[in-house]
Design a protein around this motif. Structure first.
Motif, PDB file in Angstrom:
ATOM      1  N   LYS A  67      52.646   5.436  95.233  1.00 30.25           N
ATOM      2  CA  LYS A  67      53.322   4.797  94.110  1.00 30.25           C
ATOM      3  C   LYS A  67      54.812   5.096  94.144  1.00 30.25           C
ATOM      4  O   LYS A  67      55.652   4.223  93.929  1.00 30.25           O
ATOM      5  N   GLY A  68      55.135   6.364  94.445  1.00 30.67           N
ATOM      6  CA  GLY A  68      56.538   6.771  94.518  1.00 30.67           C
ATOM      7  C   GLY A  68      57.283   5.991  95.590  1.00 30.67           C
ATOM      8  O   GLY A  68      58.372   5.463  95.349  1.00 30.67           O
ATOM      9  N   ALA A  97      56.495   3.129  96.863  1.00 31.34           N
ATOM     10  CA  ALA A  97      56.600   1.721  96.483  1.00 31.34           C
ATOM     11  C   ALA A  97      57.760   1.533  95.515  1.00 31.34           C
ATOM     12  O   ALA A  97      58.522   0.556  95.607  1.00 31.34           O
ATOM     13  N   ARG A  98      57.934   2.490  94.619  1.00 26.36           N
ATOM     14  CA  ARG A  98      59.013   2.381  93.636  1.00 26.36           C
ATOM     15  C   ARG A  98      60.376   2.453  94.342  1.00 26.36           C
ATOM     16  O   ARG A  98      61.274   1.664  94.049  1.00 26.36           O
ATOM     17  N   VAL A  99      60.486   3.403  95.311  1.00 26.99           N
ATOM     18  CA  VAL A  99      61.732   3.537  96.069  1.00 26.99           C
ATOM     19  C   VAL A  99      62.034   2.227  96.799  1.00 26.99           C
ATOM     20  O   VAL A  99      63.161   1.726  96.779  1.00 26.99           O
ATOM     21  N   ARG A 107      61.018  -0.778  96.048  1.00 22.63           N
ATOM     22  CA  ARG A 107      61.413  -1.809  95.098  1.00 22.63           C
ATOM     23  C   ARG A 107      62.873  -1.644  94.694  1.00 22.63           C
ATOM     24  O   ARG A 107      63.637  -2.597  94.657  1.00 22.63           O
ATOM     25  N   ALA A 108      63.248  -0.377  94.441  1.00 22.48           N
ATOM     26  CA  ALA A 108      64.621  -0.097  94.029  1.00 22.48           C
ATOM     27  C   ALA A 108      65.593  -0.536  95.114  1.00 22.48           C
ATOM     28  O   ALA A 108      66.641  -1.123  94.840  1.00 22.48           O
TER      29      ALA A 108
END
Lengths: 327, 289
Positions: free
Chosen positions: A313-314, A316-318, A320-321
């Motif tokens: 999840k982490g 994926a967030r990076v 996306r950012a």
């Protein structure tokens, strides 16, 4: 467009970290680091076994087979230590091959119980027969790794730092091999056997042969981890490989997660840190089973995909950012 | 020789008596919940420690201690069902893993409370029935045998005659069909876990004065129980009792004439053989795994 450090840079930095890590630790922490390295090989090999969907309860004993075999080869036959470790791993794989004939007639819960019974029989044989297994007290004074020099560094294998470098090299190579196996057509078939076993069978895949193959390869690496352990502590006994170790393997694997190769590694590292640093600092080592048990239940109930799912999840967030920045 | 055989037979009957209590509880829980409770041996262990606390430490009557073990361990079983097995109803492997976690917690708590060393429980009665010079039956062992027969018979009557018993057997045969008939699966699961826990607890309480009580005593019990339920057929209560008797005789005879570790190996090999030939067990019909 590649970001600044690049893939190779990240790996080099990681390698430097692994090389420098033991020098930042105390002697007893260095010893823990050696055990951690060996346990990482053990859990990753266990994950390889679970890829085909069968959970074994005999993995701890299979590790012991490698340990006993390597120790006996050096003691009885005088085989040179690193060679005996490889032979020990092969012995564990061979034992697994023999066991696979009865065990893979079973599935699911029956496989679980059957593998437990088979492992327990082996363990009781060590306990019962003083010749050659040493009975309940096990084998002592196992030959250590012979010392040698590479350039300026003198490898004295009674030193945990030296043994850590050696074990880390062996474990690193083994992890790379297991990753290659998983990415190969054979490894992809393991996944197919797990998730679509009827379909795989209908497409002409010999499901049982692939289950056996995964079991044998995983057991070989588990045996190697056992051999690494035996020549480090210099003694093995039947109780080292009992149900308690098996529960620890399960805990590490389940808390870490099994979808990726780093999942069990994270689980193993996280629990070792909790156990050796946190619990030891506050003097509650006796509560180790309690903490393990509680974490196991909490993780099954609330984090069924393991710690690795948090990492994913982490990441994926990076990602996306990053995409957001670029656009 | 005849006397030795007679004595071995008596020992085996005693072992069969408490093994049946443990194995029947494990089978019942597996049948209704579909979960293999790895912590079942620890429920036995807790039963024994209730006797240590109530009978040995607080000097209460033994009968009261045994009753307390029955109720308390049954309640522990209900706790396990509510806290772990109910949320993991669709995930049998998860239930098994959670029960392993529970096993570790039980061992740790008992170790902290009572210490890891062996506990000594004073004998309830010193009386021995002397049948002949070499054949003796301690009265407490006879109590265990009789209590076990009484408990298992009343369980059998409960399962056959009462409405709950019918519902319980129905849900162990087909959970979905049972719930379609208006049977509350969660209510039945609580009852099954209470009975399973209570049987393991009373077995531990009954044997506590006769065996060494320590936090890790559940291990050998659960191994024996697995052998018994596999040989007897997972899901068959009658099979579990028959297999307990058979296993107790084989194990006791080999221990007497050879040694205990060999007896364990033979037991495990027997279980493997059954798994290979007929994975559902000799008396088994239901296959839930």
């Amino acid at each position: 467009m590649r970001s600044f450090p690049g893939r190779a840079g990240v790996w080099l930095g990681f390698l430097a970290l692994l090389l420098l890590l033991p020098h930042a630790l105390s002697y007893s922490q260095q010893e823990i680091l050696v055990f951690l390295t060996i346990n990482i090989l053990l859990v990753v090999s266990y994950r390889l076994l679970t890829l085909t969907g069968e959970w074994s309860l005999g993995h701890a004993v299979i590790m012991g087979v490698g340990a006993y075999a390597s120790a006996l080869y050096t003691k009885e036959l005088g085989i040179f230590v690193p060679a005996s470790m490889i032979l020990g791993a092969c012995t564990a794989a061979l034992v697994a091959l023999v066991l696979s004939y009865p065990l893979f007639r079973m599935k699911g819960f029956y496989f679980l119980i059957g593998s437990f019974a088979a492992g327990e029989i082996i363990r009781l044989l060590w306990k019962r027969f003083r010749e050659p297994f040493g009975g309940p007290k096990g084998l002592k004074r196992i030959d250590p790794m012979p010392d040698f020099d590479i350039a300026v560094w003198r490898f004295d294998f009674f030193e945990p730092v030296s043994y850590y470098y050696f074990a880390a090299a062996v474990v690193g190579f083994s992890l790379w091999l297991m990753r290659r196996i998983e990415r190969s057509p054979v490894g992809l078939t393991f996944h197919a056997v797990h998730w679509q076993d009827k379909l795989a069978e209908a497409s002409g895949v010999n499901v049982r042969a692939y289950r056996t193959l995964a079991f044998v390869i995983a057991s070989g690496f588990a045996g190697l981890s056992g051999a690494l352990l035996a020549h480090y502590i210099g003694a093995v006994n039947p109780n080292m490989f009992d149900l308690e170790l098996m529960v620890f393997i399960l805990t590490w694997t389940i808390i870490g997660g099994t979808a990726t190769i780093y999942g069990p590694v994270i689980g193993c590292i996280a629990l070792t840190i909790i156990n050796e640093i946190v619990l030891r600092e506050i003097g509650l080592e006796q509560m180790r089973p309690f903490v393990y048990g509680l974490l196991l239940i909490v993780s099954v109930l609330f984090l069924p995909k393991g710690l690795e799912s948090l990492v994913q999840k982490g990441l994926a967030r990076v990602a996306r950012a990053k995409r957001g920045e670029e656009s | 020789m005849v006397e030795l055989l007679a004595q071995t037979g008596l020992n085996a009957i005693y072992a069969a008596a408490y093994m049946s209590l443990v194995a029947v509880g494990l089978v019942l829980v597996f049948g209704v919940l579909g979960v293999i409770n790895f912590a079942h041996g620890e429920l036995f262990m807790i039963g024994a420690y209730v006797v240590v606390a109530v009978f040995a430490d607080f000097q209460m009557p033994y009968v009261l201690a045994a009753a307390a073990a029955l109720v308390f361990v049954g309640a522990v079983g209900v706790l396990m069902e509510r806290a772990m097995f109910a949320p993991l109803r669709e995930n049998p492997l998860g239930g098994l893993v959670a029960s392993i976690g529970f096993l570790l917690i039980c061992q740790a708590l008992v170790s902290v409370q009572f210490g890891v060393r062996m506990e000594h429980v004073p004998p309830v009665t010193q009386e021995v029935i002397v049948i002949s010079e070499k054949v003796r039956l301690p009265v407490h062992r006879l109590t265990v045998i009789l209590a076990s027969i009484a408990l298992l018979s009343s369980l059998w009557i409960f399962l056959r005659k009462s409405k709950f018993g019918w519902a319980l057997r129905a849900s162990s045969q087909d959970r979905e069909a049972a719930s379609l008939q208006g049977i509350s699966i969660s209510r039945i699961s609580i009852i099954a876990m209470f009975i399973g826990g209570a049987l393991a607890g009373i077995a531990g309480a009954l044997t506590a004065p006769l065996i060494s009580v320590n936090p890790h005593m559940g291990h050998s019990v659960i191994v024996a129980a697995f052998i018994v339920i596999i040989v007897g057929g997972v899901g068959s209560l009658e099979g579990a009792v028959v297999a307990s008797i058979a296993y107790a005789f084989v194990h006791t005879v080999i221990t007497t004439f050879w040694d205990g570790v060999i007896a364990d190996i033979v037991g495990l090999a027997l279980m493997l053989a059954v798994l290979i030939v007929k994975p559902t067990g000799l008396f088994g019909t239901a296959d839930r795994a």
